[in-house]
Design an enzyme around this catalytic site. Structure first.
Site, PDB file in Angstrom:
ATOM      1  N   ARG A  95     -70.564 -11.142 -43.199  1.00 43.22           N
ATOM      2  CA  ARG A  95     -69.832 -12.341 -42.801  1.00 43.22           C
ATOM      3  C   ARG A  95     -68.888 -12.008 -41.641  1.00 43.22           C
ATOM      4  NH1 ARG A  95     -70.023 -17.862 -42.963  1.00 43.22           N
ATOM      5  NH2 ARG A  95     -68.144 -18.815 -43.815  1.00 43.22           N
ATOM      6  N   THR A 372     -77.863 -23.298 -39.487  1.00 46.83           N
ATOM      7  CA  THR A 372     -77.913 -21.965 -40.108  1.00 46.83           C
ATOM      8  C   THR A 372     -79.375 -21.688 -40.396  1.00 46.83           C
ATOM      9  OG1 THR A 372     -75.693 -22.122 -41.044  1.00 46.83           O
ATOM     10  CG2 THR A 372     -77.219 -20.805 -42.315  1.00 46.83           C
ATOM     11  N   ASN A 392     -72.885 -21.035 -37.687  1.00 46.24           N
ATOM     12  CA  ASN A 392     -72.260 -22.287 -38.124  1.00 46.24           C
ATOM     13  C   ASN A 392     -72.889 -23.488 -37.434  1.00 46.24           C
ATOM     14  OD1 ASN A 392     -70.701 -23.655 -39.888  1.00 46.24           O
ATOM     15  ND2 ASN A 392     -68.856 -23.635 -38.662  1.00 46.24           N
ATOM     16  N   SER A 443     -67.738 -19.128 -47.599  1.00 46.54           N
ATOM     17  CA  SER A 443     -69.059 -19.622 -47.194  1.00 46.54           C
ATOM     18  C   SER A 443     -69.748 -20.282 -48.379  1.00 46.54           C
ATOM     19  CB  SER A 443     -69.890 -18.434 -46.710  1.00 46.54           C
ATOM     20  OG  SER A 443     -71.225 -18.809 -46.495  1.00 46.54           O
TER      21      SER A 443
END
Ligand code: DON
Length: 565
Positions: A95, A372, A392, A443
């Site tokens: 991430r 995504t 994103n 997320s």
């Protein structure tokens, strides 16, 4: 028996014998991705003797080239890995992290009002990318082939180009003015400043060079040296706040996935900083409790859907309240994922009436974006990977760093800008997910495995806050024994606590079911189709391998026997 007949029998028996002798190895490979060129990249690497982790590297890099609206070297994601030899499941957390100069109120004006565009468009929206570090980590720790081999299909695709599709056009159209305003993005992703026609070829020679740096130098080819210098300069010139130390300090983290049990299946999914596994566990536990109370539930009946909605509502409330980056916040994860907690939630769920979200403890959730990607891959030895990757919004922050071909993400929008204030998607956030230097934004990405003695299922999808409930739909279909084509096609139904409404695809409910749910007090909104699920499955008892790509997207799923398994 003559020799020829004996040979024929041996030949017929051989493959079956191999499958039987080693039930941990499927003997075939399966790939499902959102783009045929990414599926081909995975196949090329498996055919060359690579394993599922090498294929994951090749697919990630290929998607970074051919789906620039979805994921990329400038983005991040989560990889759920299963290594056949050790039998271990691991989540690789790649991430993005907030830059060191990020601060809690960085997206508020002097009066404390949110400026939503700042976290969505432009370089200030960009977190420190995780994908290049993930490629290096996958190759070094799990792969069988060097990056110079596994990145090759993506390097070729970046140089030779790929053809614009209907999806590309739709998403570039959605972000056209942003792309047009950034000279490097305009030159790469538009055609003379206009939306490119279907079939127009997009070439990315600078991205090919960046991939070559990674192929030669591993993570240092991105996070250190000249390349890091170019990235920081480009981001600073575009108004961002990255520093060399942010890049040098970026690390992927291996985390234990969240495991839950449902209908005799084990469900393995993403741990925080994804909310996916925790929310999925909470929904499945609550639903199982209600199923027991009812003495069996038809998932597609109005009562089954009502219970599913109520379980979703409560899980999304908790997601908003409690979840964030585990390196920064303490979370009651054991409690949230326990069956006792779900039993308590189930007590408050009526069989005939919708709960109003406003009557549950006050809460906030957090922002998501609309693009995504996900892929699922299994090799012939029984290693498998589910990966959900993102920049994103479509085309991320819209800014491409000159000299690198790297399109910046706008993942900073997944933080809550200010507690209680909704973002453009109607989602609000809590303290656990406030911006802080080095922190990972919460997320919803939920790469997931669903397994029992007979089945190994590998699945996931993009779709912002709706990812978790789509994966839930896939898991329910798997537990009903349906083929993977049905998991990915399953009509969708979603509730996320706030806004207090049920979102459905047009073919989800019959007229009668809709009327029944409305009579219980559910507000139902039909939405255009969502998600792009990619799944593979190995039905062990039958020795059958399946792969399926969501009919809503442009992906490709294949099953094959690699030449050099
Ligand atoms: O990490 C998240 O939850 C979001 N950034 C994912 C965005 C997304 O899936 C949009 N997809 N259509």
């Amino acid at each position: 028996m003559n020799a020829l007949r004996r040979l024929a029998i041996v030949l017929v028996l051989l493959p079956w014998g191999l499958v039987q002798a080693n039930p941990t190895a499927p003997g075939q490979a399966a790939i499902a991705t959102a783009h045929p060129m990414a599926t081909a990249a995975g196949r090329e690497v498996l055919e060359a003797g690579g394993n599922a982790f090498d294929a994951a590297v090749a697919i990630t890099a290929a998607l970074a080239v051919v789906e620039p609206y979805s994921s990329g070297l400038g983005g991040g994601g989560f990889y759920l890995l299963h290594a056949a030899q050790s039998g271990r499941d691991v989540m690789l957390d790649a991430r993005e992290r907030a830059p060191g100069r990020a601060s809690r109120d960085m997206y508020l004006d002097a009066d404390g009002n949110p400026q939503p565009k700042l976290s969505v468009d432009g370089a200030l929206a960009a977190g420190i990318p995780g994908i290049p570090a993930a490629l290096d980590h996958l190759a070094a720790k799990y792969g069988a082939l060097p990056l110079s081999r596994t990145l090759d299909p993506a390097i070729r695709a970046a140089r030779e180009g790929f053809a614009v599709t209907a999806m590309y056009r739709r998403l570039a159209g959605f972000r056209e003015s942003l792309l047009a305003a950034d000279p490097a993005s305009r030159a790469i992703f538009l055609d003379d400043g206009e939306l490119p026609a279907i079939g127009h070829v997009i070439r990315q020679p600078e991205l090919a060079e960046t991939l070559e740096h990674i192929a030669l130098e591993g993570r240092d080819g991105f996070y250190q040296g000249d390349q890091a210098g170019r990235l920081v300069d480009g981001v600073r010139k575009a108004g961002g706040i990255w520093c060399r130390s942010d890049l040098a300090g970026y690390r992927v983290v291996e985390r234990a996935p969240v495991v839950s049990h449902f209908r005799g299946f084990t469900v393995v999914s993403a741990a925080p900083p994804s909310s996916g596994g925790v929310a999925l566990a909470e929904i499945l536990n609550t639903y199982a409790r209600l199923e027991r109370r009812t003495g069996g539930l038809d998932d597609a009946s109005a009562l089954g859907l009502h219970y599913r909605i109520e379980a979703m509502r409560r899980a999304y409330r908790d997601r908003a309240d409690y979840l964030g980056d585990p390196d920064y916040v303490d979370m009651p994860l054991d409690r949230l994922t326990s069956t006792d907690y779900a039993a308590g939630l189930a007590v408050g769920i009526s069989a005939t009436e919708a709960t109003r979200s406003s009557t549950l403890a006050a809460v906030v959730t957090e922002p998501e974006g609309p693009h995504t990607t996900h892929f699922s891959v299994m090799d012939a030895q029984g290693n498998y990977v589910a990966a959900t990757l993102s920049i994103n919004y479509p085309f991320g922050a819209g800014v491409t760093v000159p000299g690198t071909g790297v399109l910046l993400n706008d993942e900073m929008d997944d933080f809550s800008q200010k507690p209680g204030v909704a973002n453009v998607y109607g989602l609000i956030g809590a303290e656990a997910n406030a911006v802080a230097p080095g922190k990972r934004p919460l997320s919803s990405m939920s790469p997931t495995f669903v397994r029992n003695d007979d089945l190994v299922g590998v699945l996931g999808t993009p779709g912002g806050s709706r990812i978790i409930t789509m994966v839930l739909g896939g898991v329910l279909a798997a537990t009903r024994g349906e083929p993977v084509a049905d998991w990915v096609a399953e009509p969708r139904i979603h509730h996320q606590y706030l806004p207090d409404r049920v979102e459905v695809e047009a073919d989800r409910l019959t007229e009668a079911q809709r009327a029944e749910l409305e009579s219980m007090g559910h507000r139902i909104e039909t939405q255009s189709s969502f998600g792009n699920m990619q799944a593979v499955a190995w039905w062990r008892a039958e020795g059958r391998i399946e792969a399926a790509s969501d009919p809503r997207g442009e992906g490709e799923a294949i099953v094959f026997v690699p030449e050099k398994p």
